[in-house]
Design an enzyme around this catalytic site. Structure first.
Site, short mmCIF file in Angstrom:
data_model
loop_
_atom_site.label_atom_id
_atom_site.label_comp_id
_atom_site.label_asym_id
_atom_site.label_seq_id
_atom_site.Cartn_x
_atom_site.Cartn_y
_atom_site.Cartn_z
N CYS A 88 0.87 -1.18 0.00
CA CYS A 88 0.00 0.00 0.00
C CYS A 88 0.90 1.23 0.00
O CYS A 88 1.66 1.44 0.95
CB CYS A 88 -0.92 0.00 1.22
N CYS A 110 -4.90 6.98 -3.34
CA CYS A 110 -4.26 5.66 -3.40
C CYS A 110 -2.85 5.85 -3.97
O CYS A 110 -2.69 6.30 -5.10
CB CYS A 110 -5.06 4.71 -4.27
#
Length: 297
Positions: free
Chosen positions: A103, A237
């Site tokens: 991530c 993101c």
């Protein structure tokens, strides 16, 4: 009692209730544990230092702590752990309890936490993830992480969505992303169309993240993201921003550096060399507040 707007010394009653749903007696409550709420561009996380391995059922706790309105609420759950191959290890769980390989925003929040807690003094630290070992720096409130070389790039794929062919582009930058270029981001039904692509048989069984992208100029993109594991649109993101920048570069539409502006959150900056051997994701990471939860063993 809240000490100030940035740091809370707060015991969450909803965490107590959350535990009591499964364990109805106080004798089951055996551990008070500190958490930190962090965010980057509105992509938010609950972070816990788990170097003493107090938390075992990570997926179950991720589902509980990330549940909005009934708990702390977050897109993901970060655990700082010990590593045998790097300075630290990151485990990242989505809000549905699934473990992600990597991530981009999460690892930068973890790096900010590590330096803020003075757990490291060196200029660069290594973080082991399920995907690979990543290297990060913290300088002047900006956190930079070196991304690995992209894999599984496909610049020529048409998906059949609702009886129509949709031109998409594939890339893996630690996790899989599917890029869809659009003219008007505001008109996109991100959750509906994103879900159809995310669960498309082309990407079965693992699925994909989906990024809707508009090219602004040679150094800027705008993006909206449907995140696998969250199963909804998220404000930002890091891997999605990286994926969008690299695909746009491969198509000749941008060049380094590229600022990627999410529709809601703050921009991220992607730097890369012409051969894509060195790719850096850079942006801020913010500590929102901290508190304590009661957990059962």
């Amino acid at each position: 009692m809240i000490k100030d707007k940035n740091h809370c010394n707060l015991l969450y009653n909803h965490c107590n209730h959350m535990v009591f749903q499964d364990n109805l007696t106080l004798t089951k409550i055996t551990m008070k544990i500190r958490f930190v709420k962090m965010q980057s561009g509105g992509n938010d996380f609950v972070l816990i230092d788990n170097r003493k391995s107090l938390i075992r059922d990570r997926a179950k706790l991720a589902r509980k702590l990330c549940l909005r309105k009934f708990s702390i609420g977050a897109d993901g759950f970060l655990l700082l752990e010990n590593s045998k191959t790097a300075d630290f290890r990151m485990r990242i769980y989505n809000s549905d309890g699934s473990e992600a390989e990597m991530c981009g925003n999460g690892i930068r929040c973890l790096i900010k936490f590590i330096y803020s807690e003075k757990l490291a003094a060196q200029k660069e630290i290594s973080i082991e993830t399920k995907d690979a070992i990543y290297y990060g720096k913290y300088k002047k409130e900006l956190i930079s992480v070196r991304m690995r070389e992209p894999k599984k790039v496909n610049l020529n794929l048409n998906l059949k969505i609702k009886e129509k062919k949709e031109k998409v582009f594939l890339i893996n930058v630690g996790v899989p992303h599917t890029i869809v270029f659009v003219k008007n981001l505001k008109k996109i039904d991100v959750k509906s169309l994103g879900s159809l692509i995310r669960y498309h048989q082309q990407f079965s069984p693992a699925g994909t993240n989906v990024d809707f992208v508009r090219v602004v100029n040679r150094h800027a993109l705008k993006i909206r993201i449907y995140e696998r594991g969250v199963e909804d649109e998220t404000f930002s993101c890091g891997t999605g921003a990286t994926a969008a920048a690299i695909i746009s570069y491969k198509l000749g539409r941008v060049k380094s550096p590229v600022k990627v502006f999410p529709i809601f959150g703050k921009p991220l900056k992607i730097h890369f060399d012409p051969g894509l051997k060195e790719i850096y994701l850079e942006g801020e990471a913010i500590k929102v507040y901290e508190g304590e939860c009661l957990l059962s063993r």
